[in-house]
Each structure stands twice: as structure tokens, then as C-alpha cells.
Scaffold this motif. Structure first.
Motif, PDB file in Angstrom:
ATOM      1  N   VAL A  87       0.840  -1.209   0.000  1.00 17.42           N
ATOM      2  CA  VAL A  87       0.000   0.000   0.000  1.00 17.42           C
ATOM      3  C   VAL A  87       0.872   1.254   0.000  1.00 17.42           C
ATOM      4  CG1 VAL A  87      -1.977  -1.050   1.200  1.00 17.42           C
ATOM      5  CG2 VAL A  87      -0.090  -0.069   2.547  1.00 17.42           C
ATOM      6  N   PHE A  88       0.243   2.388  -0.344  1.00 17.25           N
ATOM      7  CA  PHE A  88       0.920   3.675  -0.179  1.00 17.25           C
ATOM      8  C   PHE A  88      -0.079   4.713   0.306  1.00 17.25           C
ATOM      9  CE2 PHE A  88       0.754   6.027  -4.569  1.00 17.25           C
ATOM     10  CZ  PHE A  88      -0.472   5.472  -4.896  1.00 17.25           C
ATOM     11  N   SER A  89       0.443   5.807   0.872  1.00 10.27           N
ATOM     12  CA  SER A  89      -0.466   6.768   1.504  1.00 10.27           C
ATOM     13  C   SER A  89       0.199   8.114   1.748  1.00 10.27           C
ATOM     14  CB  SER A  89      -0.923   6.206   2.858  1.00 10.27           C
ATOM     15  OG  SER A  89      -1.766   7.128   3.520  1.00 10.27           O
ATOM     16  N   ARG A  90      -0.665   9.146   1.792  1.00 14.44           N
ATOM     17  CA  ARG A  90      -0.292  10.432   2.384  1.00 14.44           C
ATOM     18  C   ARG A  90      -1.228  10.535   3.586  1.00 14.44           C
ATOM     19  NH1 ARG A  90      -2.296  15.256   4.734  1.00 14.44           N
ATOM     20  NH2 ARG A  90      -1.115  17.031   4.022  1.00 14.44           N
ATOM     21  N   PRO A  91      -0.703  10.204   4.788  1.00 17.92           N
ATOM     22  CA  PRO A  91      -1.567  10.191   5.968  1.00 17.92           C
ATOM     23  C   PRO A  91      -1.896  11.589   6.486  1.00 17.92           C
ATOM     24  CG  PRO A  91       0.529   9.022   6.335  1.00 17.92           C
ATOM     25  CD  PRO A  91       0.662   9.787   5.066  1.00 17.92           C
ATOM     26  N   ASP A  92      -2.831  11.624   7.428  1.00 19.14           N
ATOM     27  CA  ASP A  92      -3.250  12.850   8.113  1.00 19.14           C
ATOM     28  C   ASP A  92      -2.046  13.519   8.782  1.00 19.14           C
ATOM     29  OD1 ASP A  92      -4.375  14.766   9.705  1.00 19.14           O
ATOM     30  OD2 ASP A  92      -5.754  13.416  10.753  1.00 19.14           O
ATOM     31  N   ILE A  93      -1.826  14.782   8.429  1.00 17.18           N
ATOM     32  CA  ILE A  93      -0.667  15.514   8.927  1.00 17.18           C
ATOM     33  C   ILE A  93      -0.785  15.844  10.425  1.00 17.18           C
ATOM     34  CG2 ILE A  93      -1.432  17.875   8.444  1.00 17.18           C
ATOM     35  CD1 ILE A  93       1.300  18.071   6.865  1.00 17.18           C
ATOM     36  N   GLN A  94      -1.982  15.642  10.977  1.00 17.94           N
ATOM     37  CA  GLN A  94      -2.169  15.937  12.414  1.00 17.94           C
ATOM     38  C   GLN A  94      -1.718  14.772  13.301  1.00 17.94           C
ATOM     39  OE1 GLN A  94      -4.883  18.560  13.543  1.00 17.94           O
ATOM     40  NE2 GLN A  94      -5.857  18.940  11.593  1.00 17.94           N
ATOM     41  N   ARG A  95      -1.406  13.622  12.672  1.00 17.48           N
ATOM     42  CA  ARG A  95      -0.987  12.452  13.463  1.00 17.48           C
ATOM     43  C   ARG A  95       0.511  12.211  13.263  1.00 17.48           C
ATOM     44  NH1 ARG A  95      -4.963   7.508  12.114  1.00 17.48           N
ATOM     45  NH2 ARG A  95      -4.322   6.766  14.167  1.00 17.48           N
ATOM     46  N   ASN A  96       1.068  11.310  14.080  1.00 15.30           N
ATOM     47  CA  ASN A  96       2.470  10.937  13.905  1.00 15.30           C
ATOM     48  C   ASN A  96       2.701  10.435  12.483  1.00 15.30           C
ATOM     49  OD1 ASN A  96       4.093  11.378  16.259  1.00 15.30           O
ATOM     50  ND2 ASN A  96       2.784   9.882  17.302  1.00 15.30           N
ATOM     51  N   GLY A  97       3.874  10.771  11.928  1.00 16.51           N
ATOM     52  CA  GLY A  97       4.150  10.534  10.523  1.00 16.51           C
ATOM     53  C   GLY A  97       4.921   9.265  10.221  1.00 16.51           C
ATOM     54  N   THR A  98       5.617   9.292   9.089  1.00 15.97           N
ATOM     55  CA  THR A  98       6.098   8.077   8.439  1.00 15.97           C
ATOM     56  C   THR A  98       7.612   7.870   8.507  1.00 15.97           C
ATOM     57  OG1 THR A  98       6.244   9.277   6.352  1.00 15.97           O
ATOM     58  CG2 THR A  98       4.165   8.149   6.799  1.00 15.97           C
ATOM     59  N   TYR A  99       8.346   8.761   9.209  1.00 10.40           N
ATOM     60  CA  TYR A  99       9.787   8.515   9.389  1.00 10.40           C
ATOM     61  C   TYR A  99       9.933   7.458  10.481  1.00 10.40           C
ATOM     62  CZ  TYR A  99      10.976  13.229   7.381  1.00 10.40           C
ATOM     63  OH  TYR A  99      11.135  14.361   6.612  1.00 10.40           O
ATOM     64  N   ALA A 100       9.426   6.258  10.243  1.00 12.53           N
ATOM     65  CA  ALA A 100       9.367   5.234  11.288  1.00 12.53           C
ATOM     66  C   ALA A 100       9.194   3.870  10.639  1.00 12.53           C
ATOM     67  CB  ALA A 100       8.177   5.503  12.209  1.00 12.53           C
ATOM     68  N   GLU A 101       9.547   2.833  11.389  1.00 12.70           N
ATOM     69  CA  GLU A 101       9.366   1.485  10.840  1.00 12.70           C
ATOM     70  C   GLU A 101       7.890   1.126  10.658  1.00 12.70           C
ATOM     71  OE1 GLU A 101      12.608  -1.549  12.186  1.00 12.70           O
ATOM     72  OE2 GLU A 101      12.292  -0.121  13.823  1.00 12.70           O
ATOM     73  N   PHE A 102       7.035   1.682  11.522  1.00  9.67           N
ATOM     74  CA  PHE A 102       5.593   1.417  11.438  1.00  9.67           C
ATOM     75  C   PHE A 102       4.831   2.717  11.577  1.00  9.67           C
ATOM     76  CE2 PHE A 102       7.557  -2.417  13.085  1.00  9.67           C
ATOM     77  CZ  PHE A 102       7.011  -3.414  12.279  1.00  9.67           C
ATOM     78  N   VAL A 103       3.686   2.798  10.860  1.00  3.93           N
ATOM     79  CA  VAL A 103       2.824   3.968  11.011  1.00  3.93           C
ATOM     80  C   VAL A 103       1.362   3.502  10.946  1.00  3.93           C
ATOM     81  CG1 VAL A 103       2.924   4.534   8.527  1.00  3.93           C
ATOM     82  CG2 VAL A 103       2.310   6.317  10.180  1.00  3.93           C
ATOM     83  N   ALA A 104       0.522   4.089  11.819  1.00  5.22           N
ATOM     84  CA  ALA A 104      -0.918   3.795  11.793  1.00  5.22           C
ATOM     85  C   ALA A 104      -1.602   4.852  10.934  1.00  5.22           C
ATOM     86  CB  ALA A 104      -1.487   3.819  13.204  1.00  5.22           C
ATOM     87  N   VAL A 105      -2.353   4.402   9.911  1.00  2.00           N
ATOM     88  CA  VAL A 105      -2.992   5.322   8.963  1.00  2.00           C
ATOM     89  C   VAL A 105      -4.454   4.914   8.800  1.00  2.00           C
ATOM     90  CG1 VAL A 105      -2.912   6.263   6.615  1.00  2.00           C
ATOM     91  CG2 VAL A 105      -0.805   5.461   7.689  1.00  2.00           C
TER      92      VAL A 105
END
Ligand SMILES: NC(=O)c1ccc[n+]([C@@H]2O[C@H](COP(=O)([O-])OP(=O)(O)OC[C@H]3O[C@@H](n4cnc5c(N)ncnc54)[C@H](OP(=O)(O)O)[C@@H]3O)[C@@H](O)[C@H]2O)c1
Length: 311
Positions: A87-105
């Protein structure tokens, strides 16, 4: 998990590569194991604290709002994705982002990854692509045969905007420096103006749309090249409406939101070979400081990718 977070606002020295807690999944969330993220100017603008009035973040904050990876887990209400889906995504900028091994989107912000490109290439698309698409087609209403001017055409947003406008059948003029002129032509631009040698407002006219990705003097000069009824769309600052009225043209300001429908449209164009990703530089997550310096220079070409790890 490893992540790059900030504990206070400031220059690139506040970027901390460190151990961070795993994201907690909400019922509508997809947990993505990121393979690649991308760096956008908004990342260092948030890092510096420029958006703190608009978005009051709780620190520490994980930066980065582009990701391509694989579904690791799904919340109880998720129905469109399952473990293992790319998958790919531009997640909600109000939540923690994607410079991480895991991200909840949120599921609604996720789309199936385009098949013909790598995760690094896929991660280069969401934020810049949604920006280009929203500005050109939703705000600007660009149609086949129209004349469009795209500023900073060698950048992350511009390099996609040129391709999307051409794909739609527009005639495209673009600004960049001489160093990047051939590159911008290779994206399909019909006329390229070297901003270091020529004032675009002296050589261009009768534009149906101008896409302002620079603001300031560039926005000011852009009014001059619009045809009557044309539209100036900015992603930097709202062009004054009274000015537009006075000149018999229109204006719009775009601040993008996550949009999985646009991601699907772009994935389709990529898989059909109608547009291509442009990754000008790639760094590991540990080298995020170098990536921010490059972005903040204002002279990167295409997108800056961050490699996060194997799927
Ligand atoms: N409102 C929103 O929702 C939204 C969304 C996305 C982005 N943005 C904003 O849009 C802006 C552009 O984003 P981006 O990711 O495309 O930035 P970027 O990738 O950093 O843009 C870099 C490019 O800008 C070119 N450039 C610099 N000065 C120029 C000038 N005077 N004339 C023409 N080209 C010039 C550079 O070309 P040379 O090296 O050849 O000079 C370089 O290739 C950023 O400020 C970003 O924050 C806003």
C-alpha cells in the motif's frame, strides 16, 4: 521500533533517530510497515515550528507524511485491506508521521501501491501528487487544450504537475533554472523558462492557469500572464481575491488533505506508463539530517526518498 522524532521545534539538530513506541491502532486504522518514506518541505516547516499555530502538536512528534510499505495489521473495522497488502499513503498531517518502521494510517487514506514501481518510487508520489492533482484539476479545472504555467517544475510537486497537465492534454510552460531545463523538457514541458536568465512575465501570456509553488514575487508576477477569466492557484499563500476581481481573473489557495481516490488515479496512470516517478535523491532514515538540508536548500530535483527497510 526505530523512528525519527522531534522533542522540540528547531533546526535539523532536533531530528532524533531513536527508539519510539509502536503506534496504537484505532478500529479504522491500517498498520503499515514502511519500506520508504519521502521528505517534503512541510516536514522541515513543521520541524521549525512554522505551523504550530495551525496544528498544535503534542511533542514528541514523528515527522514525514508519505509512505509506501506493506500492511502489518488492521483495526477491527478495516475491510478493504489485509495483512501483506502492498500500500501507499499520504496520511493525516495531524498524526504521527512516516519517518518510522511502522505507522498507523486511517483506511480511508490508504490505496493499493502501484505495481510497476518500487516502494521508494511509490513513496515519492502521494503528497506531491495529491498537491499537483488537486491544484491542477480540482482548483484549476485544467482541461485538454488549455495553456498552463507551472512554477518550480523541477521540484517534487512541479515535476508531477508537468506530467499530469500534459497527460490531460494541456500545453505546458514551466519555470526552472538552466541546470534543470532539459530535465523539465523530458517531463513533457512545451516551453521552459530559465528563471535565472529570463523574467517569465516578459515571455509568456494568455495562460488559462498558473500554478504558484513559490509565492512572493513569483505570485505577484503571475497575474500578468493570465488570460481574462484565467486562474492563479497557489499552494504557498492565498492570492488576494480583490486583486483577481480587479484584473478579471480568478484565484484559489490549496492546502491538501489525504485523498485515496487521487492516489488510485495516479497509481493507474503509473501502471499504464503515462506518468513516471522522479526520485532525485535517496537517503537512509539515519541520514535524515542530510535529506532535510537538501530539501531546505530549495534546489532539490524531483523527490527526496527515505529508505526505511525491507518489506
Ligand atoms: N499547500 C499545500 O498543501 C502544499 C502541498 C505541497 C507543497 N506545498 C509547498 O509547495 C512548495 C513546493 O514544494 P516542492 O515539494 O515542489 O518543493 P521542492 O521540491 O523543494 O522544489 C525545489 C525546486 O524549486 C525550484 N526553484 C527554486 N526557486 C525557483 C524559482 N525562483 N523559479 C523556478 N523554480 C525554482 C528548484 O529548481 P532550481 O534548483 O533549478 O532552482 C528546485 O528544483 C513548498 O513550499 C511546499 O511547502 C504546499
Amino acid at each position: 521500533m526505530k523512528a525519527v522524532r522531534i522533542h522540540k521545534y528547531g533546526d535539523e539538530s532536533v531530528l532524533s533517530y531513536e527508539e519510539a513506541p509502536m503506534p496504537v491502532l484505532e478500529p479504522d486504522d491500517v498498520l503499515i510497515r514502511g519500506v520508504a518514506a519521502a521528505v517534503n518541505p512541510v516536514d522541515w516547516k513543521i520541524r521549525e515550528g512554522y505551523l504550530r499555530q495551525m496544528i498544535p502538536y503534542d511533542l514528541p512528534l514523528t515527522l514525514g507524511w508519505d509512505v509506501s510499505g506493506v500492511v502489518e495489521d488492521v483495526g477491527a473495522r478495516v475491510s478493504r485491506f489485509k495483512v501483506g497488502d502492498p500500500v501507499f499513503s499520504r496520511p493525516d498531517i495531524q498524526r504521527n508521521g512516516t519517518y518510522a518502521e511502522f505507522v498507523a494510517v486511517r483506511e480511508s487514506e490508504v490505496a493499493p501501491k502501484p505495481q510497476r514501481v518500487s516502494h521508494v518510487e511509490a513513496a515519492s508520489l502521494p503528497l506531491a501528487g495529491i498537491t499537483a492533482w488537486t491544484s491542477l484539476f480540482k482548483a484549476g479545472g485544467v482541461q485538454s487544450g488549455q495553456r498552463v504555467l507551472i512554477h518550480a517544475a523541477s521540484g517534487g510537486v512541479g515535476s508531477l504537475a508537468v506530467q499530469l497537465a500534459k497527460e490531460r492534454g494541456a500545453w505546458v510552460a514551466a519555470t526552472t533554472s538552466g541546470r534543470n531545463s532539459d530535465f523539465v523538457k523530458s517531463l513533457g514541458a512545451d516551453e521552459v523558462v530559465d528563471y535565472q536568465k529570463v523574467r517569465f512575465s516578459e515571455v509568456l501570456r494568455d495562460m488559462d492557469m498558473v500554478f504558484d509553488t513559490l509565492g512572493g514575487e513569483v505570485q505577484e508576477e503571475s497575474w500578468k500572464v493570465l488570460k481574462p477569466g484565467g486562474i492563479l492557484v497557489s499552494v504557498i499563500s492565498p492570492p488576494p481575491e480583490d486583486r483577481a476581481k480587479e484584473l478579471g481573473v480568478r484565484s484559489a489557495f490549496v492546502f491538501i488533505q489525504p485523498d485515496a481516490e487521487i492516489l488510485k488515479e495516479m497509481a493507474d496512470l503509473l501502471d499504464k506508463g503515462r506518468i513516471r516517478p522522479v526520485v532525485g535523491a535517496e537517503f537512509s532514515l539515519q541520514d535524515v539530517v542530510k535529506a532535510h538540508r537538501l530539501s531546505q536548500s530549495g534546489h532539490s530535483v524531483g523527490k527526496i526518498a527515505l529508505y526505511l527497510g525491507m518489506p
